[in-house]
Design a protein around this motif. Structure first.
Motif, PDB file in Angstrom:
ATOM      1  N   ALA A 181      -6.572 -23.449  -9.656  1.00 52.38           N
ATOM      2  CA  ALA A 181      -5.219 -23.691  -9.138  1.00 52.38           C
ATOM      3  C   ALA A 181      -4.666 -22.436  -8.475  1.00 52.38           C
ATOM      4  O   ALA A 181      -4.024 -22.496  -7.419  1.00 52.38           O
ATOM      5  N   SER A 182      -4.919 -21.278  -9.097  1.00 51.45           N
ATOM      6  CA  SER A 182      -4.468 -20.017  -8.511  1.00 51.45           C
ATOM      7  C   SER A 182      -5.139 -19.771  -7.166  1.00 51.45           C
ATOM      8  O   SER A 182      -4.493 -19.377  -6.183  1.00 51.45           O
ATOM      9  N   TRP A 183      -6.453 -20.032  -7.104  1.00 54.29           N
ATOM     10  CA  TRP A 183      -7.164 -19.850  -5.846  1.00 54.29           C
ATOM     11  C   TRP A 183      -6.627 -20.775  -4.765  1.00 54.29           C
ATOM     12  O   TRP A 183      -6.450 -20.357  -3.611  1.00 54.29           O
ATOM     13  N   ALA A 184      -6.369 -22.033  -5.104  1.00 50.39           N
ATOM     14  CA  ALA A 184      -5.842 -22.985  -4.115  1.00 50.39           C
ATOM     15  C   ALA A 184      -4.480 -22.535  -3.600  1.00 50.39           C
ATOM     16  O   ALA A 184      -4.202 -22.592  -2.389  1.00 50.39           O
ATOM     17  N   GLY A 185      -3.618 -22.062  -4.513  1.00 49.29           N
ATOM     18  CA  GLY A 185      -2.307 -21.584  -4.081  1.00 49.29           C
ATOM     19  C   GLY A 185      -2.404 -20.365  -3.193  1.00 49.29           C
ATOM     20  O   GLY A 185      -1.693 -20.253  -2.180  1.00 49.29           O
ATOM     21  N   ILE A 186      -3.301 -19.447  -3.539  1.00 52.33           N
ATOM     22  CA  ILE A 186      -3.471 -18.230  -2.741  1.00 52.33           C
ATOM     23  C   ILE A 186      -4.005 -18.555  -1.352  1.00 52.33           C
ATOM     24  O   ILE A 186      -3.537 -18.020  -0.334  1.00 52.33           O
ATOM     25  N   VAL A 187      -4.986 -19.458  -1.277  1.00 49.66           N
ATOM     26  CA  VAL A 187      -5.544 -19.844   0.027  1.00 49.66           C
ATOM     27  C   VAL A 187      -4.472 -20.498   0.895  1.00 49.66           C
ATOM     28  O   VAL A 187      -4.361 -20.216   2.103  1.00 49.66           O
ATOM     29  N   ALA A 188      -3.647 -21.357   0.305  1.00 51.20           N
ATOM     30  CA  ALA A 188      -2.573 -22.005   1.060  1.00 51.20           C
ATOM     31  C   ALA A 188      -1.579 -20.973   1.587  1.00 51.20           C
ATOM     32  O   ALA A 188      -1.155 -21.024   2.752  1.00 51.20           O
ATOM     33  N   ILE A 189      -1.207 -20.014   0.740  1.00 51.45           N
ATOM     34  CA  ILE A 189      -0.275 -18.971   1.175  1.00 51.45           C
ATOM     35  C   ILE A 189      -0.873 -18.147   2.307  1.00 51.45           C
ATOM     36  O   ILE A 189      -0.204 -17.840   3.303  1.00 51.45           O
ATOM     37  N   VAL A 190      -2.140 -17.786   2.173  1.00 50.13           N
ATOM     38  CA  VAL A 190      -2.799 -16.979   3.196  1.00 50.13           C
ATOM     39  C   VAL A 190      -2.838 -17.718   4.531  1.00 50.13           C
ATOM     40  O   VAL A 190      -2.574 -17.136   5.596  1.00 50.13           O
ATOM     41  N   LEU A 191      -3.158 -19.013   4.518  1.00 48.78           N
ATOM     42  CA  LEU A 191      -3.216 -19.789   5.759  1.00 48.78           C
ATOM     43  C   LEU A 191      -1.849 -19.869   6.430  1.00 48.78           C
ATOM     44  O   LEU A 191      -1.741 -19.719   7.657  1.00 48.78           O
ATOM     45  N   VAL A 192      -0.802 -20.089   5.636  1.00 47.49           N
ATOM     46  CA  VAL A 192       0.550 -20.150   6.205  1.00 47.49           C
ATOM     47  C   VAL A 192       0.942 -18.806   6.805  1.00 47.49           C
ATOM     48  O   VAL A 192       1.488 -18.728   7.910  1.00 47.49           O
ATOM     49  N   VAL A 193       0.646 -17.734   6.070  1.00 45.40           N
ATOM     50  CA  VAL A 193       0.990 -16.396   6.559  1.00 45.40           C
ATOM     51  C   VAL A 193       0.235 -16.075   7.843  1.00 45.40           C
ATOM     52  O   VAL A 193       0.801 -15.523   8.798  1.00 45.40           O
ATOM     53  N   LEU A 194      -1.049 -16.422   7.912  1.00 51.44           N
ATOM     54  CA  LEU A 194      -1.827 -16.178   9.124  1.00 51.44           C
ATOM     55  C   LEU A 194      -1.283 -16.964  10.309  1.00 51.44           C
ATOM     56  O   LEU A 194      -1.252 -16.463  11.441  1.00 51.44           O
ATOM     57  N   PHE A 195      -0.857 -18.205  10.069  1.00 47.80           N
ATOM     58  CA  PHE A 195      -0.298 -19.024  11.153  1.00 47.80           C
ATOM     59  C   PHE A 195       1.000 -18.408  11.686  1.00 47.80           C
ATOM     60  O   PHE A 195       1.173 -18.258  12.905  1.00 47.80           O
ATOM     61  N   VAL A 196       1.888 -18.037  10.772  1.00 46.02           N
ATOM     62  CA  VAL A 196       3.152 -17.410  11.189  1.00 46.02           C
ATOM     63  C   VAL A 196       2.879 -16.070  11.870  1.00 46.02           C
ATOM     64  O   VAL A 196       3.512 -15.734  12.884  1.00 46.02           O
ATOM     65  N   PHE A 197       1.925 -15.320  11.337  1.00 45.31           N
ATOM     66  CA  PHE A 197       1.595 -14.023  11.920  1.00 45.31           C
ATOM     67  C   PHE A 197       1.049 -14.171  13.340  1.00 45.31           C
ATOM     68  O   PHE A 197       1.396 -13.382  14.231  1.00 45.31           O
ATOM     69  N   ALA A 198       0.197 -15.172  13.564  1.00 43.67           N
ATOM     70  CA  ALA A 198      -0.356 -15.390  14.901  1.00 43.67           C
ATOM     71  C   ALA A 198       0.752 -15.704  15.907  1.00 43.67           C
ATOM     72  O   ALA A 198       0.774 -15.164  17.020  1.00 43.67           O
ATOM     73  N   ILE A 199       1.695 -16.566  15.523  1.00 38.70           N
ATOM     74  CA  ILE A 199       2.810 -16.895  16.418  1.00 38.70           C
ATOM     75  C   ILE A 199       3.657 -15.656  16.685  1.00 38.70           C
ATOM     76  O   ILE A 199       4.068 -15.386  17.829  1.00 38.70           O
ATOM     77  N   LEU A 200       3.929 -14.877  15.636  1.00 44.38           N
ATOM     78  CA  LEU A 200       4.740 -13.671  15.792  1.00 44.38           C
ATOM     79  C   LEU A 200       4.078 -12.668  16.730  1.00 44.38           C
ATOM     80  O   LEU A 200       4.741 -12.080  17.594  1.00 44.38           O
ATOM     81  N   MET A 201       2.768 -12.469  16.591  1.00 49.60           N
ATOM     82  CA  MET A 201       2.076 -11.488  17.432  1.00 49.60           C
ATOM     83  C   MET A 201       2.004 -11.937  18.884  1.00 49.60           C
ATOM     84  O   MET A 201       2.071 -11.108  19.799  1.00 49.60           O
ATOM     85  N   VAL A 202       1.867 -13.244  19.115  1.00 50.71           N
ATOM     86  CA  VAL A 202       1.901 -13.748  20.493  1.00 50.71           C
ATOM     87  C   VAL A 202       3.270 -13.485  21.118  1.00 50.71           C
ATOM     88  O   VAL A 202       3.389 -13.044  22.268  1.00 50.71           O
ATOM     89  N   PHE A 203       4.322 -13.740  20.342  1.00 48.06           N
ATOM     90  CA  PHE A 203       5.681 -13.519  20.842  1.00 48.06           C
ATOM     91  C   PHE A 203       5.934 -12.037  21.097  1.00 48.06           C
ATOM     92  O   PHE A 203       6.484 -11.659  22.146  1.00 48.06           O
ATOM     93  N   LEU A 204       5.514 -11.178  20.171  1.00 48.30           N
ATOM     94  CA  LEU A 204       5.696  -9.744  20.366  1.00 48.30           C
ATOM     95  C   LEU A 204       4.859  -9.226  21.527  1.00 48.30           C
ATOM     96  O   LEU A 204       5.279  -8.321  22.254  1.00 48.30           O
ATOM     97  N   GLY A 205       3.667  -9.802  21.709  1.00 49.07           N
ATOM     98  CA  GLY A 205       2.844  -9.410  22.849  1.00 49.07           C
ATOM     99  C   GLY A 205       3.497  -9.753  24.173  1.00 49.07           C
ATOM    100  O   GLY A 205       3.379  -9.008  25.151  1.00 49.07           O
ATOM    101  N   LEU A 206       4.208 -10.875  24.204  1.00 49.37           N
ATOM    102  CA  LEU A 206       4.927 -11.250  25.417  1.00 49.37           C
ATOM    103  C   LEU A 206       6.114 -10.316  25.655  1.00 49.37           C
ATOM    104  O   LEU A 206       6.363  -9.873  26.780  1.00 49.37           O
ATOM    105  N   LEU A 207       6.838 -10.005  24.594  1.00 48.83           N
ATOM    106  CA  LEU A 207       7.968  -9.086  24.721  1.00 48.83           C
ATOM    107  C   LEU A 207       7.508  -7.685  25.123  1.00 48.83           C
ATOM    108  O   LEU A 207       8.207  -6.982  25.859  1.00 48.83           O
ATOM    109  N   GLN A 208       6.337  -7.298  24.637  1.00 53.64           N
ATOM    110  CA  GLN A 208       5.825  -5.966  24.936  1.00 53.64           C
ATOM    111  C   GLN A 208       5.734  -5.712  26.431  1.00 53.64           C
ATOM    112  O   GLN A 208       6.002  -4.602  26.904  1.00 53.64           O
TER     113      GLN A 208
END
Length: 376
Positions: free
Chosen positions: A196-223
Protein backbone atom coordinates in the motif's frame (compact mmCIF):
# COMPACT_ATOMS: atom_id res chain seq x y z
CA UNK A 1 0.94 38.55 -35.42
CA UNK A 2 1.38 36.30 -38.44
CA UNK A 3 3.22 33.08 -37.43
CA UNK A 4 3.86 31.97 -41.01
CA UNK A 5 5.42 35.32 -41.87
CA UNK A 6 7.70 35.06 -38.85
CA UNK A 7 8.74 31.51 -39.74
CA UNK A 8 9.60 32.55 -43.28
CA UNK A 9 11.50 35.61 -42.13
CA UNK A 10 13.47 33.57 -39.59
CA UNK A 11 14.43 31.04 -42.26
CA UNK A 12 15.54 33.86 -44.57
CA UNK A 13 17.75 35.32 -41.82
CA UNK A 14 19.33 32.01 -40.78
CA UNK A 15 19.94 30.89 -44.36
CA UNK A 16 21.61 34.14 -45.44
CA UNK A 17 23.34 35.13 -42.20
CA UNK A 18 26.05 32.48 -42.28
CA UNK A 19 27.94 33.78 -39.23
CA UNK A 20 24.98 32.65 -37.13
CA UNK A 21 25.83 29.08 -38.12
CA UNK A 22 29.09 29.29 -36.16
CA UNK A 23 27.27 30.42 -33.03
CA UNK A 24 24.69 27.69 -33.63
CA UNK A 25 27.47 25.09 -33.72
CA UNK A 26 28.75 26.42 -30.38
CA UNK A 27 25.23 26.28 -28.95
CA UNK A 28 24.81 22.68 -30.08
CA UNK A 29 28.05 21.76 -28.28
CA UNK A 30 27.33 23.66 -25.10
CA UNK A 31 23.51 23.86 -24.68
CA UNK A 32 23.22 21.35 -21.91
CA UNK A 33 22.26 21.76 -18.30
CA UNK A 34 23.30 20.03 -15.18
CA UNK A 35 21.92 19.99 -11.71
CA UNK A 36 22.95 18.54 -8.43
CA UNK A 37 21.63 18.03 -4.96
CA UNK A 38 22.38 16.44 -1.67
CA UNK A 39 20.55 14.87 1.21
CA UNK A 40 21.33 13.47 4.63
CA UNK A 41 20.02 10.84 6.95
CA UNK A 42 17.78 13.19 8.96
CA UNK A 43 20.52 14.35 11.32
CA UNK A 44 21.52 17.97 11.56
CA UNK A 45 24.88 19.59 12.02
CA UNK A 46 25.07 21.32 15.37
CA UNK A 47 27.10 24.14 16.78
CA UNK A 48 28.02 23.84 20.47
CA UNK A 49 28.45 26.66 22.93
CA UNK A 50 32.02 27.23 21.77
CA UNK A 51 30.79 27.49 18.18
CA UNK A 52 32.86 24.47 17.21
CA UNK A 53 31.60 22.28 14.43
CA UNK A 54 30.29 18.91 15.66
CA UNK A 55 29.33 16.00 13.49
CA UNK A 56 26.64 13.54 14.59
CA UNK A 57 28.20 10.38 15.97
CA UNK A 58 26.47 8.05 13.49
CA UNK A 59 27.60 10.12 10.49
CA UNK A 60 31.11 10.36 11.92
CA UNK A 61 31.24 6.57 12.15
CA UNK A 62 30.07 6.29 8.52
CA UNK A 63 32.79 8.67 7.31
CA UNK A 64 35.41 6.81 9.31
CA UNK A 65 34.22 3.49 7.88
CA UNK A 66 34.34 4.85 4.35
CA UNK A 67 37.84 6.20 4.92
CA UNK A 68 39.01 2.89 6.28
CA UNK A 69 37.45 1.07 3.31
CA UNK A 70 39.30 3.34 0.84
CA UNK A 71 42.54 2.92 2.74
CA UNK A 72 42.09 -0.85 2.75
CA UNK A 73 41.38 -0.82 -0.99
CA UNK A 74 44.53 1.13 -1.80
CA UNK A 75 46.62 -0.97 0.58
CA UNK A 76 45.40 -4.43 -0.43
CA UNK A 77 42.80 -4.20 -3.20
CA UNK A 78 44.94 -2.37 -5.74
CA UNK A 79 47.95 -4.71 -5.48
CA UNK A 80 45.65 -7.73 -5.81
CA UNK A 81 43.94 -6.20 -8.85
CA UNK A 82 47.32 -5.35 -10.39
CA UNK A 83 48.45 -8.96 -9.99
CA UNK A 84 45.21 -10.19 -11.55
CA UNK A 85 45.66 -7.88 -14.54
CA UNK A 86 49.39 -8.68 -14.75
CA UNK A 87 50.43 -5.03 -14.25
CA UNK A 88 53.54 -3.68 -12.52
CA UNK A 89 53.17 -2.48 -8.93
CA UNK A 90 51.74 1.05 -8.61
CA UNK A 91 50.33 1.20 -12.15
CA UNK A 92 46.66 1.30 -11.18
CA UNK A 93 47.30 3.93 -8.53
CA UNK A 94 48.97 6.13 -11.15
CA UNK A 95 46.10 5.46 -13.55
CA UNK A 96 43.62 6.66 -10.94
CA UNK A 97 45.56 9.91 -10.70
CA UNK A 98 45.38 10.23 -14.48
CA UNK A 99 41.61 9.70 -14.37
CA UNK A 100 41.39 12.36 -11.64
CA UNK A 101 43.35 14.76 -13.87
CA UNK A 102 40.98 13.99 -16.73
CA UNK A 103 37.96 14.77 -14.55
CA UNK A 104 39.58 18.07 -13.50
CA UNK A 105 40.24 18.98 -17.15
CA UNK A 106 36.64 18.15 -18.05
CA UNK A 107 35.39 20.39 -15.23
CA UNK A 108 37.47 23.28 -16.56
CA UNK A 109 36.29 22.60 -20.11
CA UNK A 110 32.70 22.45 -18.84
CA UNK A 111 33.04 25.87 -17.23
CA UNK A 112 34.49 27.30 -20.45
CA UNK A 113 31.65 25.75 -22.46
CA UNK A 114 29.09 27.26 -20.08
CA UNK A 115 30.59 30.70 -20.71
CA UNK A 116 30.58 30.06 -24.46
CA UNK A 117 26.94 28.96 -24.32
CA UNK A 118 25.57 32.10 -22.71
CA UNK A 119 27.80 34.40 -24.75
CA UNK A 120 26.57 32.65 -27.92
CA UNK A 121 22.93 32.83 -26.81
CA UNK A 122 23.29 36.56 -26.21
CA UNK A 123 25.15 37.06 -29.49
CA UNK A 124 22.52 35.28 -31.58
CA UNK A 125 19.68 37.27 -29.99
CA UNK A 126 21.40 40.62 -30.40
CA UNK A 127 22.76 39.89 -33.90
CA UNK A 128 19.28 39.04 -35.19
CA UNK A 129 17.88 42.16 -33.54
CA UNK A 130 20.65 44.29 -35.05
CA UNK A 131 20.05 42.79 -38.48
CA UNK A 132 16.32 43.52 -38.28
CA UNK A 133 16.97 47.08 -37.09
CA UNK A 134 19.72 48.12 -39.50
CA UNK A 135 20.12 45.30 -42.03
CA UNK A 136 23.79 44.97 -41.06
CA UNK A 137 25.43 41.55 -40.94
CA UNK A 138 28.19 41.39 -38.34
CA UNK A 139 31.38 39.36 -38.41
CA UNK A 140 32.06 36.63 -35.87
CA UNK A 141 34.28 38.94 -33.82
CA UNK A 142 31.67 41.69 -33.80
CA UNK A 143 28.95 39.23 -32.89
CA UNK A 144 31.05 37.76 -30.08
CA UNK A 145 31.54 41.25 -28.66
CA UNK A 146 27.78 41.69 -28.56
CA UNK A 147 27.55 38.67 -26.29
CA UNK A 148 30.71 39.17 -24.24
CA UNK A 149 29.25 41.44 -21.57
CA UNK A 150 27.08 41.43 -18.47
CA UNK A 151 23.99 40.52 -20.52
CA UNK A 152 25.32 36.96 -20.87
CA UNK A 153 25.75 36.80 -17.09
CA UNK A 154 22.13 37.88 -16.65
CA UNK A 155 20.99 35.09 -18.98
CA UNK A 156 22.89 32.63 -16.80
CA UNK A 157 21.28 33.97 -13.62
CA UNK A 158 17.81 33.84 -15.17
CA UNK A 159 18.37 30.26 -16.25
CA UNK A 160 19.68 29.38 -12.79
CA UNK A 161 16.59 30.82 -11.08
CA UNK A 162 14.27 29.01 -13.46
CA UNK A 163 16.11 25.76 -12.68
CA UNK A 164 15.12 25.94 -9.01
CA UNK A 165 12.05 23.69 -9.55
CA UNK A 166 14.42 20.96 -10.74
CA UNK A 167 16.40 21.25 -7.50
CA UNK A 168 13.17 21.12 -5.51
CA UNK A 169 12.11 18.01 -7.43
CA UNK A 170 15.43 16.37 -6.62
CA UNK A 171 14.93 17.23 -2.94
CA UNK A 172 11.42 15.77 -3.15
CA UNK A 173 12.75 12.48 -4.52
CA UNK A 174 15.37 12.41 -1.78
CA UNK A 175 12.58 12.70 0.80
CA UNK A 176 10.54 10.03 -1.01
CA UNK A 177 13.55 7.71 -1.10
CA UNK A 178 14.20 8.27 2.59
CA UNK A 179 10.53 7.56 3.33
CA UNK A 180 10.66 4.32 1.34
CA UNK A 181 13.82 3.27 3.15
CA UNK A 182 12.29 3.96 6.57
CA UNK A 183 9.08 2.15 5.62
CA UNK A 184 10.94 -0.89 4.33
CA UNK A 185 13.29 -1.08 7.29
CA UNK A 186 10.64 -0.46 9.97
CA UNK A 187 10.35 -3.46 12.32
CA UNK A 188 7.12 -5.40 11.96
CA UNK A 189 6.19 -3.82 8.60
CA UNK A 190 3.66 -6.16 6.99
CA UNK A 191 3.63 -7.03 3.33
CA UNK A 192 0.13 -5.58 2.83
CA UNK A 193 1.08 -2.25 4.36
CA UNK A 194 4.31 -2.27 2.39
CA UNK A 195 2.51 -2.70 -0.94
CA UNK A 196 0.00 0.00 0.00
CA UNK A 197 2.87 2.36 0.81
CA UNK A 198 4.53 1.60 -2.51
CA UNK A 199 1.28 2.20 -4.43
CA UNK A 200 0.77 5.54 -2.68
CA UNK A 201 4.35 6.62 -3.33
CA UNK A 202 4.17 5.68 -7.02
CA UNK A 203 0.91 7.63 -7.41
CA UNK A 204 2.43 10.69 -5.73
CA UNK A 205 5.54 10.49 -7.90
CA UNK A 206 3.49 10.26 -11.12
CA UNK A 207 1.37 13.27 -10.16
CA UNK A 208 4.44 15.29 -9.20
CA UNK A 209 6.19 14.40 -12.47
CA UNK A 210 3.12 15.43 -14.49
CA UNK A 211 2.83 18.79 -12.71
CA UNK A 212 6.59 19.28 -12.97
CA UNK A 213 6.58 18.64 -16.73
CA UNK A 214 3.83 21.23 -17.27
CA UNK A 215 5.64 23.73 -15.04
CA UNK A 216 8.96 23.31 -16.86
CA UNK A 217 7.31 23.73 -20.27
CA UNK A 218 5.68 26.95 -19.05
CA UNK A 219 8.91 28.24 -17.52
CA UNK A 220 10.78 27.34 -20.70
CA UNK A 221 8.35 29.46 -22.68
CA UNK A 222 8.69 32.37 -20.26
CA UNK A 223 12.47 32.05 -20.37
CA UNK A 224 12.51 33.13 -24.01
CA UNK A 225 10.99 36.48 -23.06
CA UNK A 226 13.04 36.92 -19.89
CA UNK A 227 16.24 36.37 -21.87
CA UNK A 228 15.29 38.81 -24.61
CA UNK A 229 14.26 41.46 -22.12
CA UNK A 230 17.75 41.16 -20.57
CA UNK A 231 19.63 40.98 -23.89
CA UNK A 232 17.73 43.56 -25.94
CA UNK A 233 16.50 46.05 -23.33
CA UNK A 234 19.59 45.93 -21.09
CA UNK A 235 17.48 45.18 -18.02
CA UNK A 236 18.62 43.60 -14.78
CA UNK A 237 17.46 40.16 -13.74
CA UNK A 238 14.50 41.37 -11.68
CA UNK A 239 13.38 43.88 -14.32
CA UNK A 240 13.79 41.21 -17.01
CA UNK A 241 11.38 38.95 -15.14
CA UNK A 242 8.94 41.81 -14.75
CA UNK A 243 9.15 42.96 -18.39
CA UNK A 244 9.07 39.43 -19.82
CA UNK A 245 6.07 38.48 -17.71
CA UNK A 246 4.24 41.64 -18.73
CA UNK A 247 4.87 40.89 -22.40
CA UNK A 248 3.61 37.34 -21.94
CA UNK A 249 0.55 38.37 -19.95
CA UNK A 250 -0.54 41.00 -22.48
CA UNK A 251 0.00 38.75 -25.51
CA UNK A 252 -0.55 35.22 -24.18
CA UNK A 253 -2.94 34.26 -26.98
CA UNK A 254 -0.50 35.15 -29.76
CA UNK A 255 2.35 33.54 -27.84
CA UNK A 256 0.31 30.38 -27.25
CA UNK A 257 -0.48 30.11 -30.95
CA UNK A 258 3.18 30.61 -31.84
CA UNK A 259 4.20 27.98 -29.28
CA UNK A 260 1.77 25.46 -30.79
CA UNK A 261 3.15 26.23 -34.25
CA UNK A 262 6.70 25.64 -32.99
CA UNK A 263 5.64 22.37 -31.33
CA UNK A 264 4.16 21.20 -34.62
CA UNK A 265 7.29 22.30 -36.44
CA UNK A 266 9.39 20.39 -33.91
CA UNK A 267 7.39 17.21 -34.53
CA UNK A 268 7.84 17.63 -38.27
CA UNK A 269 11.56 18.20 -37.78
CA UNK A 270 11.82 15.07 -35.62
CA UNK A 271 10.31 13.03 -38.47
CA UNK A 272 12.58 14.71 -41.02
CA UNK A 273 15.59 14.03 -38.78
CA UNK A 274 15.07 10.30 -39.21
CA UNK A 275 15.34 10.71 -42.97
CA UNK A 276 18.34 13.02 -42.60
CA UNK A 277 19.96 10.48 -40.28
CA UNK A 278 19.80 7.81 -42.98
CA UNK A 279 20.95 10.19 -45.71
CA UNK A 280 23.87 11.50 -43.65
CA UNK A 281 25.33 8.08 -42.84
CA UNK A 282 27.84 8.20 -45.79
CA UNK A 283 28.89 11.72 -44.79
CA UNK A 284 29.11 10.63 -41.17
CA UNK A 285 31.38 7.75 -42.13
CA UNK A 286 33.78 10.26 -43.71
CA UNK A 287 33.73 12.59 -40.71
CA UNK A 288 34.25 9.69 -38.30
CA UNK A 289 37.39 8.72 -40.22
CA UNK A 290 38.43 12.38 -40.22
CA UNK A 291 37.82 12.53 -36.48
CA UNK A 292 40.01 9.48 -35.96
CA UNK A 293 42.79 11.06 -38.05
CA UNK A 294 42.54 14.42 -36.27
CA UNK A 295 42.51 12.77 -32.83
CA UNK A 296 45.38 10.43 -33.73
CA UNK A 297 48.12 13.09 -33.64
CA UNK A 298 47.44 14.49 -30.14
CA UNK A 299 46.51 10.97 -29.05
CA UNK A 300 49.95 9.59 -30.00
CA UNK A 301 51.64 12.51 -28.28
CA UNK A 302 49.68 11.81 -25.11
CA UNK A 303 50.49 8.11 -25.33
CA UNK A 304 54.18 9.01 -25.49
CA UNK A 305 53.78 11.31 -22.49
CA UNK A 306 51.90 8.77 -20.39
CA UNK A 307 54.46 6.10 -21.31
CA UNK A 308 56.94 7.96 -19.10
CA UNK A 309 55.15 6.74 -15.97
CA UNK A 310 52.72 4.05 -17.22
CA UNK A 311 53.42 0.71 -18.86
CA UNK A 312 51.62 -1.98 -20.85
CA UNK A 313 48.33 -0.84 -22.45
CA UNK A 314 47.52 1.84 -19.83
CA UNK A 315 49.16 4.73 -21.81
CA UNK A 316 46.85 3.95 -24.73
CA UNK A 317 43.80 3.98 -22.46
CA UNK A 318 44.87 7.28 -20.86
CA UNK A 319 45.65 8.92 -24.21
CA UNK A 320 42.39 7.73 -25.73
CA UNK A 321 40.49 9.06 -22.74
CA UNK A 322 41.76 12.60 -23.30
CA UNK A 323 41.25 12.72 -27.09
CA UNK A 324 37.85 11.02 -27.10
CA UNK A 325 35.91 14.36 -26.86
CA UNK A 326 37.85 15.72 -29.86
CA UNK A 327 37.02 12.59 -31.85
CA UNK A 328 33.30 12.93 -31.11
CA UNK A 329 33.23 16.63 -32.04
CA UNK A 330 34.86 16.05 -35.41
CA UNK A 331 33.31 12.65 -36.09
CA UNK A 332 29.74 13.71 -35.40
CA UNK A 333 30.08 17.28 -36.66
CA UNK A 334 27.29 16.89 -39.30
CA UNK A 335 24.72 16.12 -36.60
CA UNK A 336 26.10 18.88 -34.38
CA UNK A 337 25.82 21.30 -37.29
CA UNK A 338 22.19 20.37 -37.97
CA UNK A 339 21.37 20.68 -34.28
CA UNK A 340 23.04 24.10 -34.27
CA UNK A 341 20.93 25.26 -37.20
CA UNK A 342 17.81 24.14 -35.36
CA UNK A 343 18.78 26.03 -32.21
CA UNK A 344 19.68 29.14 -34.18
CA UNK A 345 16.42 29.05 -36.12
CA UNK A 346 14.38 28.60 -32.93
CA UNK A 347 16.17 31.49 -31.24
CA UNK A 348 15.63 33.69 -34.30
CA UNK A 349 11.92 32.90 -34.37
CA UNK A 350 11.43 33.94 -30.76
CA UNK A 351 13.53 37.07 -31.21
CA UNK A 352 11.28 38.10 -34.10
CA UNK A 353 8.21 37.29 -31.99
CA UNK A 354 9.54 39.43 -29.15
CA UNK A 355 10.31 42.32 -31.48
CA UNK A 356 6.86 42.19 -33.06
CA UNK A 357 5.05 42.01 -29.73
CA UNK A 358 7.03 45.00 -28.49
CA UNK A 359 6.18 46.92 -31.67
CA UNK A 360 2.44 46.22 -31.58
CA UNK A 361 1.52 49.00 -29.07
CA UNK A 362 3.35 51.67 -31.08
CA UNK A 363 1.75 50.44 -34.30
CA UNK A 364 -1.66 50.67 -32.66
CA UNK A 365 -0.96 54.27 -31.62
CA UNK A 366 0.15 55.14 -35.17
CA UNK A 367 -3.08 53.73 -36.58
CA UNK A 368 -5.36 55.73 -34.24
CA UNK A 369 -5.10 59.07 -36.14
CA UNK A 370 -5.92 57.36 -39.42
CA UNK A 371 -8.96 55.65 -37.84
CA UNK A 372 -10.15 58.97 -36.40
CA UNK A 373 -9.81 60.66 -39.81
CA UNK A 374 -11.82 57.93 -41.47
CA UNK A 375 -14.55 58.25 -38.84
CA UNK A 376 -14.74 62.04 -39.40
Amino acid sequence: MDPIKILKRAWHIVWNYRVLWIFGFILALTASGSSGGSGNNGSRFNINEREEFQMPSNMEREFNSAGEAFEEFFRQGLPALERELDLPSGELSTMLWVIGAFILVMIIVGLAMSVARYVSETSVIRMVDEYESSGKMLSFREGWRLGWNRKAWRLFLINLILSLPAFLLLAFFVVIGFTVYKTASAPGAGSGGMWASWAGIVAIVLVVLFVFAILMVFLGLLQKFFWRAAALEDLGVRDSFRSGWQTFRENWKDIGIMWLVMVGLGIAWAIASIILFVISIPVLAITVVAGAVVAAIPGLLLVGFFSLFLNSYLPWIAGGLFVLPLFFIVGFSPWIFLSGLTLTYTSTVWTLVYRELKALPSLALDDEPEIMQLEE
